[in-house]
Scaffold this active site. Structure first.
Site, PDB file in Angstrom:
ATOM      1  N   GLY A 166       0.786  -1.207   0.009  1.00 54.92           N
ATOM      2  CA  GLY A 166      -0.007   0.049   0.031  1.00 54.92           C
ATOM      3  C   GLY A 166       0.940   1.233  -0.003  1.00 54.92           C
ATOM      4  O   GLY A 166       1.976   1.239   0.455  1.00 54.92           O
ATOM      5  N   TYR A 205       9.598  10.327  -3.267  1.00 57.67           N
ATOM      6  CA  TYR A 205       8.864   8.706  -3.280  1.00 57.67           C
ATOM      7  C   TYR A 205      10.111   7.829  -2.834  1.00 57.67           C
ATOM      8  O   TYR A 205       9.875   6.888  -1.956  1.00 57.67           O
ATOM      9  CB  TYR A 205       8.581   8.397  -4.674  1.00 57.67           C
ATOM     10  CG  TYR A 205       8.162   6.963  -4.808  1.00 57.67           C
ATOM     11  CD1 TYR A 205       7.242   6.356  -4.191  1.00 57.67           C
ATOM     12  CD2 TYR A 205       9.121   6.183  -5.604  1.00 57.67           C
ATOM     13  CE1 TYR A 205       6.689   5.001  -4.457  1.00 57.67           C
ATOM     14  CE2 TYR A 205       8.936   4.625  -5.940  1.00 57.67           C
ATOM     15  CZ  TYR A 205       7.700   4.339  -5.137  1.00 57.67           C
ATOM     16  OH  TYR A 205       7.498   2.964  -5.473  1.00 57.67           O
TER      17      TYR A 205
END
Length: 264
Positions: free
Chosen positions: A73, A141
């Site tokens: 996730g 990220y």
């Protein structure tokens, strides 16, 4: 005895690819995503949970009775810092705390090659760049995946949870450009890697490259082979189908030139 495996981000790209590939007799897949996964087909041993990995109560409930967690996730591309911080970093903390509190013995974390995106091709030693190469993230990220690995290490050392962080290259049905010929991990090999993570003797903390046995790879397979991962696929069978643009020199590819926090 039934084995329950919780998969977060189960409605994402990798999660959908793994749903049938990880199905086993005696195993229940507990699929969690903020976007509700499809309801079980007839005879499919699946439980569906619609929730966010940042929801502490939902994660505690989802981890109850699970033997393992596969944490896919979060946000899978570069994005503004606030979203990355919440979904990827704090979300991982929530997952690990819930797993600890529920007595889950094993967690697999979907890290990324972008945790080490600024390595140049020429920096890879013979045998490939080691999976535990010092982080050189290429984006926010990538930073979030470095933090994910650090949290995994913390929860192993402090609580004894078996944690494997997978620096995944690119997991799709087939490669689509020249860079992906060396970053590719086939869905079947991804399932083989996850099965190795679930079966390897523990406890431990490990970082492993998530790639196939590609002819053009420059990341090491040694760490995966040490836990029983023996990839069988090679992106080279698709080489004639992909555009032959100039070769990327940095591991992170276009992530290395994307403005920080910009959606991709």
């Amino acid at each position: 005895m039934t084995q329950t495996v919780l998969i977060t981000g189960a409605n994402g790209g990798v999660g959908r690819l793994m749903r049938t590939r990880l199905a086993r007799e005696g195993r229940v897949l507990r699929l969690l995503d903020v976007v509700r996964p499809e309801d079980p087909a007839e005879g499919e041993a699946v439980e569906i949970i619609e929730a966010s990995v940042t929801d502490e109560a939902a994660m505690r409930a989802a981890c109850e009775g699970a033997e393992a967690v596969i944490h896919l996730g979060g946000i899978s591309v570069e994005a503004p810092w606030d979203g990355i911080l919440s979904a990827n970093i704090d979300g991982t903390r929530v997952v690990l705390e819930a797993a600890r509190d529920a007595g889950v013995a094993r967690v697999v974390l979907a890290s990324s090659n972008h945790a080490a995106g600024f390595y140049d091709l020429d920096e890879a030693p013979e045998g490939g760049l080691p999976a535990d190469a010092f982080p050189r993230p290429d984006t926010y990220y990538g930073v979030s995946k470095v933090a994910m690995e650090a949290l995994g290490s913390l929860f192993h050392d402090r609580y004894g949870i078996d944690v494997t962080a997978l620096r995944i290259g690119s997991c799709f049905e087939k490669p689509w450009d020249r860079r992906s010929l060396w970053t590719w991990m086939s869905p079947d090999d991804c399932a083989r890697l996850l099965e190795a993570c679930l079966a390897t003797p523990g406890p431990g903390f490990r970082v492993v490259w998530g790639i196939s046995r590609n002819t053009r790879r420059w990341w090491s397979l040694a760490e995966g082979e040490a836990i029983g991962y023996h990839p069988q696929d090679d992106s080279e069978i698709y080489a004639a189908e992909v555009p032959q643009e100039p070769a990327e020199r940095l591991a992170g590819g276009k992530f290395c030139s994307t403005p920080l926090g910009e959606h991709m």
